[in-house]
Design a protein around this motif. Structure first.
Motif, PDB file in Angstrom:
ATOM      1  N   GLU A  45      25.796 -49.642  35.959  1.00  0.00           N
ATOM      2  CA  GLU A  45      26.418 -50.676  35.130  1.00  0.00           C
ATOM      3  C   GLU A  45      25.721 -52.003  35.309  1.00  0.00           C
ATOM      4  O   GLU A  45      25.090 -52.262  36.332  1.00  0.00           O
ATOM      5  N   ARG A  46      25.886 -52.862  34.320  1.00  0.00           N
ATOM      6  CA  ARG A  46      25.453 -54.253  34.463  1.00  0.00           C
ATOM      7  C   ARG A  46      26.685 -55.104  34.745  1.00  0.00           C
ATOM      8  O   ARG A  46      27.726 -54.911  34.105  1.00  0.00           O
ATOM      9  N   TRP A  47      26.585 -55.977  35.666  1.00  0.00           N
ATOM     10  CA  TRP A  47      27.687 -56.889  35.981  1.00  0.00           C
ATOM     11  C   TRP A  47      27.191 -58.325  35.909  1.00  0.00           C
ATOM     12  O   TRP A  47      26.031 -58.622  36.170  1.00  0.00           O
TER      13      TRP A  47
ATOM     14  N   SER B 281      37.526 -60.121  40.554  1.00  0.00           N
ATOM     15  CA  SER B 281      38.063 -61.038  39.540  1.00  0.00           C
ATOM     16  C   SER B 281      37.055 -62.123  39.148  1.00  0.00           C
ATOM     17  O   SER B 281      37.242 -62.789  38.141  1.00  0.00           O
ATOM     18  N   GLU B 282      35.992 -62.299  39.933  1.00  0.00           N
ATOM     19  CA  GLU B 282      34.988 -63.303  39.577  1.00  0.00           C
ATOM     20  C   GLU B 282      33.953 -62.757  38.594  1.00  0.00           C
ATOM     21  O   GLU B 282      33.125 -63.493  38.087  1.00  0.00           O
ATOM     22  N   PHE B 283      34.031 -61.451  38.354  1.00  0.00           N
ATOM     23  CA  PHE B 283      32.943 -60.802  37.607  1.00  0.00           C
ATOM     24  C   PHE B 283      33.403 -60.317  36.233  1.00  0.00           C
ATOM     25  O   PHE B 283      34.586 -60.089  35.996  1.00  0.00           O
ATOM     26  N   PHE B 284      32.433 -60.142  35.373  1.00  0.00           N
ATOM     27  CA  PHE B 284      32.639 -59.488  34.087  1.00  0.00           C
ATOM     28  C   PHE B 284      31.761 -58.238  34.088  1.00  0.00           C
ATOM     29  O   PHE B 284      30.570 -58.324  34.406  1.00  0.00           O
ATOM     30  N   CYS B 285      32.367 -57.096  33.766  1.00  0.00           N
ATOM     31  CA  CYS B 285      31.582 -55.866  33.739  1.00  0.00           C
ATOM     32  C   CYS B 285      30.930 -55.733  32.373  1.00  0.00           C
ATOM     33  O   CYS B 285      31.622 -55.660  31.355  1.00  0.00           O
ATOM     34  N   GLY B 286      29.617 -55.718  32.349  1.00  0.00           N
ATOM     35  CA  GLY B 286      28.881 -55.660  31.088  1.00  0.00           C
ATOM     36  C   GLY B 286      28.719 -54.254  30.542  1.00  0.00           C
ATOM     37  O   GLY B 286      28.038 -54.055  29.552  1.00  0.00           O
TER      38      GLY B 286
END
Lengths: 90, 417
Positions: free
Chosen positions: A55-57, A15-20
């Motif tokens: 993936e980039r995160w 929940s702290e991350f955004f999946c790019g």
């Protein structure tokens, strides 16, 4: 909830991350030299494997670092892929 | 139809102790060649097979499914049918689907339990209200209905909607009504279409996973390789939702699609409580009550690409918490079942019904919530397969739009409803 290995903060909640999104190749250095087909392909088509995906995160609600990892789209198995300096996956 | 359903057939079979009902569809032996092979016996594949036979007289058709018929995403959705889209290309297309659904029970002689109960969007932010007002004006042009109602009116129409008061974190500020929206029984849609297609001679093959697409010496499609052997066909249509790229990449075709997991869950059955589809786009949850009395609840997607069919705990928790914000009385409901589906999303969030660079290969993909579009998706795919030309309704939705960057942007209307 996935546990995402941030290279700086260690294992943190998803929940702290955004999946790019999926990462396949670097942005072309000189897009104006590409053919239209190659540019459209770069813009619209991204990898969609049923299996491991690079993936980039972004640790948006944490240290703010962008980094790479490999996640399996079938099992959610995660493998860190960070190469601190050039920000390209190993 | 070998056996028509009616009050008389019901009475006759009741008198015969229900021992004389015929099988709803045949299971013919698998041949090694067909005129047309459709990969995927879900809603879109079966609808395409039905319209191929019904509208175009093409009956040498095989529909292949890796599992059982109607066991994929047609069984993994929240049965909402609606046409509240934004773009000039999308609105007439989805409005046509609602229109086809209306007549489909009669046409198929199969009760789809179609119930045009309408949908209410509960609005909690001003940007959303502005966005939905824009959609209302766009839909007005195309004769699809969307209109605004007051907070008092929405609370009158949805009695359990007691949260979101003036002191709430996100108070309800208005609501939009989409009267054309409906629900239908998902299994019945698959079974009704399968039965009708079968009655025209279409061959339905369950448990026949397709491994790869085969190409002939000139590059055109020549058939499919399945786990039960090779099947030759000069026309192959792929209608497999989230696994589209997995199949097309076996023929070297990359598509602008990504697969995601979308999940839903149902509560225990309760007495009739809500008679519309309720959508709360600002907090990311929507629900309706099934004929059995269960509340069918759907939330946001899993934010990363995924081929999973489960439900992720974080997504589930977000949806349940959001629902309780607006419907606090649902706190004591027990949840019975949960499910997820793997579905695909095109780069511009609009569907793709198109011929491809490989002659003879057609794709129907990017449906996201494809249930609402089953009849029109099948109708237009069948037209494309039979005539080789796109149906006028689907012309803007071809793969060519990506080459010219002529996107039909529906992100926001497709994904968050």
């Amino acid at each position: 909830m996935l546990t995402i290995p941030c290279p700086w903060c260690g294992d943190r909640h998803e929940s702290e991350f955004f999946c790019g999104g999926a990462y396949e190749k670097a942005r072309p250095a000189r897009p104006e030299t590409l053919s239209d087909e190659a540019w459209v392909d770069y813009v619209t088509v991204s990898p969609n494997p049923a299996g491991p995906l690079v993936e980039r995160w972004w640790h948006q609600r944490g240290c703010g670092l962008w980094f790479f990892l490999e996640r399996d789209t079938l099992t959610h198995d995660i493998r860190p892929l960070f190469d601190g300096e050039d920000h390209e996956p190993r | 139809m070998r056996q028509r359903y009616s009050i008389f057939s019901l009475a006759r079979n009741a008198l015969g102790f229900h021992r004389n009902w015929q099988r709803v569809w045949r299971s013919p032996p698998l041949r090694d060649a067909y005129d047309v092979v459709i990969v995927g016996a879900g809603g879109h594949g079966l609808a395409a097979a039905y319209y191929l036979a019904h509208n175009h007289g093409v009956t040498d058709v095989a529909v292949l499914d890796r599992g059982w018929l109607g066991g994929g995403n047609i069984a993994r959705n929240t049965v909402t049918i609606r046409s509240n889209y934004l773009r000039d290309e999308s609105i007439p297309f989805f409005a046509k689907s609602v229109e086809l659904y209306k007549g489909l029970s009669r046409e198929l002689n199969y009760n789809l339990m179609f119930s045009q109960r309408g949908m209410i969007d509960v609005v909690q932010t001003y940007p959303r209200l502005r966005d939905l007002t824009r959609r209302m004006l766009a839909m007005d042009i195309h004769g699809s209905t969307y209109r605004r109602i007051s907070v008092a009116e929405v609370r009158r129409r949805i009695p359990p909607l007691t949260g979101g008061g003036p002191d709430a974190r996100m108070p309800i500020i208005a609501a939009m009504v989409h009267p054309d929206a409906a629900v239908a029984r998902h299994d019945a849609v698959a079974w009704g279409l399968a039965r009708a297609a079968d009655s025209y001679g279409v061959a339905l093959h369950q448990n026949t996973p397709v491994r790869s697409l085969l190409r002939g010496p000139h590059g055109g499609i020549s058939g499919v390789e399945t786990e039960r052997g090779t099947i030759r066909a000069n026309k192959v249509a792929v209608a497999v939702s989230g696994h589209t790229t997995t199949i097309t990449e076996t023929a070297g075709l990359r598509l602008p699609l990504k697969s995601y997991n979308l999940s839903a869950f149902v509560s225990e059955p309760v007495k009739p409580l809500i008679n519309v589809v309720v959508n709360c786009p600002d907090i990311g949850v929507y629900l309706s009550q099934s004929d059995k009395g269960e509340l069918v609840v759907g939330g946001e997607t899993d934010p990363q690409q995924s081929f999973r069919r489960g439900i992720k705990e974080a997504v589930f928790e977000d949806a349940a918490a959001a629902m309780l914000d607006l419907f606090p009385s649902f706190k004591r409901l027990k949840l019975l079942r949960q499910w997820g589906g793997c579905l695909d999303f095109a780069h511009d969030a609009s569907p793709i019904v198109s011929a491809t660079d490989i002659p003879g290969l057609f794709v129907s993909a990017g449906w996201w919530g494809g249930f609402k579009a089953v009849p029109v998706g099948g109708l237009t795919l069948a037209h494309l397969i039979a005539t080789g030309r796109p149906h006028p309704l689907i012309e803007p939705f071809s793969l060519k739009r990506f080459e010219r960057l002529e996107f039909i942007l529906e992100s926001g209307t497709t994904s968050t409803r």
